[in-house]
Write an enzyme that holds these catalytic residues in place. Structure first.
Site, PDB file in Angstrom:
ATOM      1  N   HIS A 366       0.803  -1.230   0.000  1.00  0.00           N
ATOM      2  CA  HIS A 366       0.000   0.000   0.000  1.00  0.00           C
ATOM      3  C   HIS A 366       0.826   1.265   0.000  1.00  0.00           C
ATOM      4  CE1 HIS A 366      -4.047  -1.710   0.685  1.00  0.00           C
ATOM      5  NE2 HIS A 366      -3.401  -2.655   1.343  1.00  0.00           N
ATOM      6  N   LYS A 557      -8.141  14.161   4.471  1.00  0.00           N
ATOM      7  CA  LYS A 557      -7.242  12.991   4.429  1.00  0.00           C
ATOM      8  C   LYS A 557      -6.276  13.145   5.584  1.00  0.00           C
ATOM      9  CE  LYS A 557      -6.182  14.282   0.181  1.00  0.00           C
ATOM     10  NZ  LYS A 557      -6.311  13.032  -0.538  1.00  0.00           N
ATOM     11  N   ARG A 558      -5.478  12.119   5.848  1.00  0.00           N
ATOM     12  CA  ARG A 558      -4.461  12.261   6.878  1.00  0.00           C
ATOM     13  C   ARG A 558      -3.551  13.441   6.561  1.00  0.00           C
ATOM     14  NH1 ARG A 558      -4.213   8.234  10.978  1.00  0.00           N
ATOM     15  NH2 ARG A 558      -2.367   9.370  11.599  1.00  0.00           N
ATOM     16  N   LYS A 563       1.087  14.766   1.139  1.00  0.00           N
ATOM     17  CA  LYS A 563      -0.276  15.058   0.668  1.00  0.00           C
ATOM     18  C   LYS A 563      -0.473  16.557   0.424  1.00  0.00           C
ATOM     19  CE  LYS A 563      -2.237  11.047   3.115  1.00  0.00           C
ATOM     20  NZ  LYS A 563      -2.978  10.203   2.143  1.00  0.00           N
ATOM     21  N   THR A 663      -8.333   6.949  -2.023  1.00  0.00           N
ATOM     22  CA  THR A 663      -9.688   6.441  -2.217  1.00  0.00           C
ATOM     23  C   THR A 663     -10.685   7.570  -1.938  1.00  0.00           C
ATOM     24  OG1 THR A 663      -9.525   5.592   0.035  1.00  0.00           O
ATOM     25  CG2 THR A 663      -9.310   3.984  -1.746  1.00  0.00           C
ATOM     26  N   LYS A 667     -14.344   8.695  -3.751  1.00  0.00           N
ATOM     27  CA  LYS A 667     -15.611   9.007  -3.061  1.00  0.00           C
ATOM     28  C   LYS A 667     -16.114  10.382  -3.480  1.00  0.00           C
ATOM     29  CE  LYS A 667     -13.681   6.339   0.651  1.00  0.00           C
ATOM     30  NZ  LYS A 667     -12.780   6.380   1.816  1.00  0.00           N
TER      31      LYS A 667
HETATM   32  C1  GLS Z   1      -2.415   3.750   1.947  1.00  0.00           C
HETATM   33  C2  GLS Z   1      -2.057   4.752   0.848  1.00  0.00           C
HETATM   34  O1  GLS Z   1      -1.346   5.821   1.393  1.00  0.00           O
HETATM   35  C3  GLS Z   1      -3.271   5.238   0.041  1.00  0.00           C
HETATM   36  O2  GLS Z   1      -2.825   5.965  -1.079  1.00  0.00           O
HETATM   37  C4  GLS Z   1      -4.108   4.062  -0.432  1.00  0.00           C
HETATM   38  O3  GLS Z   1      -5.271   4.511  -1.073  1.00  0.00           O
HETATM   39  C5  GLS Z   1      -4.487   3.195   0.773  1.00  0.00           C
HETATM   40  C6  GLS Z   1      -5.280   1.968   0.385  1.00  0.00           C
HETATM   41  O4  GLS Z   1      -4.611   1.233  -0.581  1.00  0.00           O
HETATM   42  O5  GLS Z   1      -3.302   2.739   1.442  1.00  0.00           O
HETATM   43  N1  GLS Z   1      -1.234   3.147   2.478  1.00  0.00           N
HETATM   44  C7  GLS Z   1      -1.131   3.340   3.800  1.00  0.00           C
HETATM   45  O6  GLS Z   1      -0.233   2.901   4.525  1.00  0.00           O
HETATM   46  N2  GLS Z   1      -2.146   4.075   4.242  1.00  0.00           N
HETATM   47  C8  GLS Z   1      -2.972   4.350   3.194  1.00  0.00           C
HETATM   48  O7  GLS Z   1      -4.018   4.940   3.273  1.00  0.00           O
END
Ligand code: GLS
Length: 828
Positions: A366, A557-558, A563, A663, A667
Site C-alpha cells: 500500500h 485525508k491524513r 499530501k 480512495t 468518493k
Molecule cells: C495507503 C495509501 O497511502 C493510500 O494511497 C491508499 O489509497 C491506501 C489503500 O490502498 O493505502 N497506504 C497506507 O499505509 N495508508 C494508506 O491509506
C-alpha cells in the site's frame, strides 16, 4: 440419551410489526429497561439487538451453504478496519431500514436521532483501514466466501480536538457502552506464545524437529462481527481478537502474598489488544507493535487451520480451499507462522509446507514510502519470536540459493534481495518476506504497481514477473453514495433506475443526460442541499458560518507532508492577501479535515498553522463570504459522509509518485466533486475515466519529480520569481497569523524556502493555475453541472465490487456463492 439433532434456524419477520415486537422485547429482555422509561440510547441498543438477531440467522444460513457447497474461502488479514457506524449500514444492507424507521416511529422514537448516537468503530488510520472495511462489505454483497481477521482494539483512532489551534489527542473509548454488534466467543481461544527459546531435536532418520519452550503465553479470544451483504442474504464474518491473560492470577505471586503484582501481570498481557497505533503510512518499530502483529496473525492462522481440518479437508488441500490476503506487511509474519504451524505442529516436511504456504498467501503493498516499510531488528525478533527467526533464516537461505543459481556471482543482488538487511544493523525486511512467501503481489493503482515493479521490488519483478499484478482500489457505493447522499441516490433512481447500486458501471446511463437542463438543475439543487447540511454541521462544530452558494473546496485525508496540505494553505493565504489588497477573487470555502500522527511534529505544525490562518481569515470583516477556511475537527467516517456529498472541488494534490492510490479521490468524484489533482495514484485512472475536461490536472509527473530531485530543487529561486507566493510565505513566517507569538512559524518558512522536500513551491504556480481553471468553470453553472454529472456517470470502474472481483479472479481464485432464498428463512 443422544440429543435430537437441532437443525431449525429461527426465522424472524422483517416487517414493521415484527420489528416493532422484537425491539420492544429487546428493551425489556436485553437492555433490562421499562419501555416507558427507556432512553434514546436504550432504544438504540434494543434496535441493534433486533437487527443482530436477524443478521446471525443469515450468518448461519450462509455458513451452512458454504459448508455444503465445499467452497474455497478467502481470509483477509488486516491490522486495521475503519468501519464507522454500524447501525445504519446494517439496517440498509439487511434491507430493513425503512421498516425499522417506521417501527421506531411507532414506538415514539426518531430513527435519525438514534443513528447519531452511535460512535464510529475507528479501528484504523485512514485509506488502508477503510479499504479493508469496503472489501468486507463487498465480499458479502457479491456473495463471496470471505472473512476478515483483525484486532479488537479497546481504543481505536484517537479523538482529535484543537486547544485552541494545535491537535490534542483524546482516547477513543468506543466500547464504553458495550457493543451490541459483537458476539464474544469465549469458546474460541488460542494460545499465543512469546519469548522463550527453541530446542532442536535430532532424529536419527528424518528431519530435525524444533520445539519452542518456556516464554510467555496469552490467549487470543474471538469476537465476531457479522457483515451483511446488500441486496443478498449472505452475511459473512469479521473476527477480531482480544488478548486475555492465560490465568487471572499468577499463582506464584498470589501465593507469595503479592496480590497487586499478580493482577498487574494479567493487565499487562491484555495490553496487546489495547490500542491502535495511530500512524498512517509509517512504520513503528515498537516491541508491542510486533507483538500485536504476531498475536492476531497466529490466532487467525490457528483458526483457519482448525476450520479447514474440521471441514474434513487435509492440509495438502490448503491452497485449493483457502486464500489468505496479507493487507500490507503488517501481517507478513504469517508466512513464518504458517510454516511453524505446518512443520512443528502438524509435522509436515519443510518443502511440502513451503509449497502450500506460498500457494496460499498473497500480499498487497500500500505504499512506496521508505519510512513505511516495516523492518524489525534481528535481535528483537530473536528475543520475541525465536522460532520465527529461525524459520525466516531457513526461508531466506532457500531463497538466496535460488537467486545464486539464477545470477551466479551477483553478490550485490543477493544483498538487495535478502530478507535480512545486513547494512542497517541487521533487520528483517517484512516486505521481502511477504513477496517471497506469496504467489501474488499487488499494488493498489496502475501507477503504483508500475512504480513497485520499477523501484521498490525491481529485483523481485525481474525474478518473478508473473507474481506482480495490479488491483486498483475502489469504494463501496452503499456507504459512499446510498447512505451518504440520499438526495443524489433518489435523483439517480428517478433518472436511471437503481441497477447501479449493484453494478456501478450502470451509472453510465446518466451520461446522455449530462447536458439536460432539468437534470442539471436538480443536480445543483441536491448539491446545494448537501452544502446546507454540511454548513449546519460546521456551525455546530466550529461556530463558523458558511455560505452554501460559494464553491466548497475540500481537502480531507491524513495530514502528511506528501499530501501537501501546505500547498492548499499557501493558496488560502495568497487569496487572503489579495482580497485585503482589494483584488477581486472567486469566492470559496476551503475545508480541511484529517488527523496527524501524534509523534509527527511537522504534520501537527501544519494543523496548527491552518487553524491560525483560518481564525484570522474568518474573523476579518474585509473578507466576508469571499473566503472562509475551516479545519473540521476529528474527521472520521461518519463526518466524511456529510462532507463528501457537499464538496464541489476535491483536492488530490500529493507530490506525484507518493500517494499509492487514494480512495477519498474516488468518493468525492462519485459524489460529483471535480478533482484538482496531480498525476498520482488513482488520479490518473480517474482522469482517464472522467475525461480531461472534467478534471483539473496540474504539476510535475512522478518522473519529473525524480528528475527535479536529482537536479537539486531550488525553492528560493522559484520564490524570487513568484511575488504572490513569496508574499504568502512571508506572511506566514512573519507571524502575521500568530499574534500571540510571532516567532512560531519561522521554522516553517525556512522549511519551505530551503528544504521543500515535497515540492510545494515548485508546483505552486501550476496549482494556482489549476484552481483558476476550476474557478472559471464554476462560474458557468451549466458547464460545471455537466462536468460534475459526467464525473458521477463515469466513476463505475471505482466500485469496490470491481476491485473485489479483480482479487477474486486474479489472485484468490474464488467464486461467488449467493445464499439461496428459502421459503423457511424469510424474504430478502
Ligand atoms: C495507503 C495509501 O497511502 C493510500 O494511497 C491508499 O489509497 C491506501 C489503500 O490502498 O493505502 N497506504 C497506507 O499505509 N495508508 C494508506 O491509506
Amino acid at each position: 440419551m443422544a440429543a435430537p439433532e437441532v437443525t431449525h434456524l429461527p426465522n424472524l419477520p422483517n416487517d414493521v410489526e415484527g420489528l416493532r415486537q422484537s425491539i420492544r422485547d429487546a428493551v425489556v429482555r436485553v437492555v433490562g429497561e421499562d419501555p416507558r422509561q427507556a432512553t434514546e440510547r436504550d432504544w438504540m441498543e434494543a434496535l441493534a439487538f433486533a437487527i443482530r438477531e436477524r443478521m446471525v440467522e443469515r450468518r448461519l444460513l450462509t455458513r451452512r451453504q458454504f459448508a455444503d457447497e465445499d467452497v474455497k474461502r478467502v481470509y483477509y488479514l488486516s491490522m486495521e478496519y475503519l468501519i464507522g457506524r454500524m447501525l445504519e449500514a446494517n439496517l440498509r444492507n439487511m434491507g430493513i431500514l425503512e421498516p425499522a424507521r417506521q417501527a421506531m416511529a411507532d414506538l415514539g422514537v426518531n430513527l435519525d436521532t438514534i443513528l447519531d448516537l452511535e460512535d464510529d468503530a475507528a479501528l484504523g488510520n485512514g485509506g488502508l483501514g477503510r479499504l479493508a472495511a469496503c472489501i468486507l462489505e463487498s465480499l458479502a454483497t457479491q456473495g463471496y466466501p470471505g472473512y476478515g481477521y483483525g484486532i479488537r482494539y479497546e481504543f481505536g483512532m484517537f479523538r482529535q480536538e484543537f486547544e485552541p489551534y494545535h491537535q490534542v489527542e483524546h482516547p477513543d473509548n468506543w466500547l464504553r457502552y458495550g457493543n451490541p454488534w459483537e458476539f464474544p466467543r469465549s469458546d474460541r481461544k488460542y494460545p499465543i506464545h512469546f519469548y522463550g527459546h527453541v530446542v532442536e531435536h535430532h532424529h536419527p532418520r528424518g528431519e530435525t524437529r524444533y520445539t519452542w519452550e518456556n516464554g510467555e503465553e496469552v490467549l487470543a479470544m474471538a469476537y465476531d462481527y457479522p457483515t451483511a451483504g446488500y441486496g443478498r442474504r449472505n452475511v459473512n464474518n469479521l473476527r477480531l481478537w482480544a488478548a486475555k491473560a492465560t490465568r487471572d492470577f499468577d499463582l506464584r505471586y498470589f501465593n507469595e502474598g503479592d496480590y497487586i503484582r499478580a493482577v498487574a501481570d494479567k493487565a499487562e498481557s491484555e495490553t496487546i489488544s489495547m490500542v491502535l497505533y495511530p500512524n498512517d503510512a509509517t512504520a513503528i518499530g515498537k516491541e508491542l507493535r510486533l507483538k500485536q502483529e504476531y498475536f492476531f496473525v497466529s490466532a487467525s492462522l490457528q483458526d483457519i487451520l482448525d476450520r479447514h481440518l474440521a471441514l474434513g479437508y487435509n492440509l495438502d488441500a490448503l491452497p485449493d480451499k483457502v486464500a489468505i490476503q496479507l493487507n500490507d506487511t503488517h501481517p507478513a509474519i504469517a508466512v513464518a507462522e504458517l510454516m511453524r504451524l505446518l512443520v512443528d505442529c502438524h509435522e509436515l516436511s519443510w518443502d511440502r509446507a513451503w509449497d502450500l504456504a506460498r500457494r496460499t498467501f498473497a500480499y498487497t503493498n500500500h505504499t512506496l514510502m521508505p519510512e513505511a516499510l516495516e523492518t524489525w531488528p534481528v535481535e528483537l525478533m530473536e528475543r520475541v519470536l525465536p522460532r520465527h527467526m529461525g524459520i525466516i533464516y531457513q526461508i531466506n537461505h532457500d531463497f538466496l540459493e535460488q537467486v545464486r543459481h539464477r545470477y551466479p556471482g551477483d553478490n550485490d543482488r543477493l544483498a538487495r534481495l535478502s530478507i535480512i538487511d545486513e547494512q542497517n544493523g541487521r533487520r528483517v525486511r517484512m516486505a521481502h518476506l511477504a513477496v517471497v512467501g506469496s504467489h501474488r503481489v499487488n499494488g493498489v493503482a496502475a501507477l503504483h504497481t508500475q512504480l513497485l515493479q520499477e523501484t521498490l521490488f525491481e529485483d523481485f519483478y525481474n525474478l518473478w514477473p508473473e507474481r506482480f499484478v495490479n488491483v486498483t482500489n475502489g469504494v463501496t457505493p452503499r456507504l459512499w453514495m446510498i447512505q451518504a447522499n440520499p438526495a443524489l441516490t433518489e435523483l439517480l433512481g428517478q433518472r436511471i433506475g437503481n441497477d447501479w447500486q449493484y453494478d456501478l458501471d450502470r451509472l453510465r446511463a446518466l451520461e446522455p443526460y449530462a447536458h439536460d437542463a432539468d437534470l442539471q438543475k436538480a443536480f445543483l439543487d441536491v448539491k446545494r442541499a448537501n452544502k446546507v447540511r454540511l454548513a449546519n454541521l460546521v456551525r455546530e462544530r466550529t461556530g463558523v458560518e458558511l455560505n452554501p452558494d460559494v464553491m466548497f473546496d475540500v481537502q480531507i485525508k491524513r495530514i502528511h507532508e506528501y499530501k501537501r496540505q501546505l500547498l492548499k494553505l499557501l493558496h488560502v493565504v495568497d487569496l487572503y492577501r489579495r482580497i485585503r489588497a482589494g483584488e477581486d477573487v472567486a469566492p470559496r470555502v476551503v475545508l480541511f479535515g484529517g488527523k496527524a500522527a501524534p509523534g509527527y511534529a511537522r504534520a501537527k505544525g501544519i494543523i496548527q498553522v491552518i487553524n491560525e490562518v483560518a481564525d484570522i481569515v474568518n474573523h476579518d470583516p474585509a473578507v466576508g463570504d469571499r473566503l472562509k477556511c475551516v479545519f473540521f475537527p476529528n474527521y472520521e467516517v461518519s463526518s466524511a459522509s456529510i462532507i463528501i456529498p457537499a464538496a464541489d472541488v476535491s483536492e488530490q494534490i500529493s507530490t506525484a509518485g507518493f500517494e499509492a492510490s487514494g480512495t477519498g479521490n474516488m468518493k468525492l468524484a462519485l459524489n460529483g466533486a471535480l478533482t484538482i489533482g496531480t498525476l498520482d495514484g488513482a488520479n490518473i485512472e480517474i482522469r482517464d475515466a472522467v475525461g480531461e475536461e472534467s478534471i483539473f490536472i496540474f504539476g510535475m509527473t512522478a518522473d519529473e519529480v525524480v528528475e527535479h530531485r536529482r537536479n537539486g530543487p531550488n525553492p528560493e529561486a522559484i520564490l524570487a520569481q513568484q511575488p504572490n507566493l513569496a508574499a504568502a510565505v512571508e506572511m506566514i513566517e512573519s507571524g502575521f497569523f500568530t499574534c500571540d507569538d510571532p516567532g512560531t512559524h519561522g521554522d516553517l518558512g525556512r522549511y519551505l524556502r530551503h528544504e521543500d522536500p515535497f515540492f510545494v513551491i515548485a508546483d505552486y504556480a501550476a496549482y494556482t493555475e489549476a484552481c483558476e481553471r476550476a474557478d472559471t468553470l464554476y462560474a458557468d453553472r451549466t458547464a460545471w453541472a455537466e462536468a460534475a454529472i459526467l464525473n458521477v456517470a463515469r466513476m463505475g470502474y471505482f466500485s469496490i465490487d470491481r476491485t473485489v472481483r479483480d482479487y477474486a479472479n486474479q489472485i484468490w481464485d474464488i467464486i461467488p456463492e449467493p445464499v439461496a432464498p428459502s421459503r423457511t428463512n424469510g424474504a430478502a
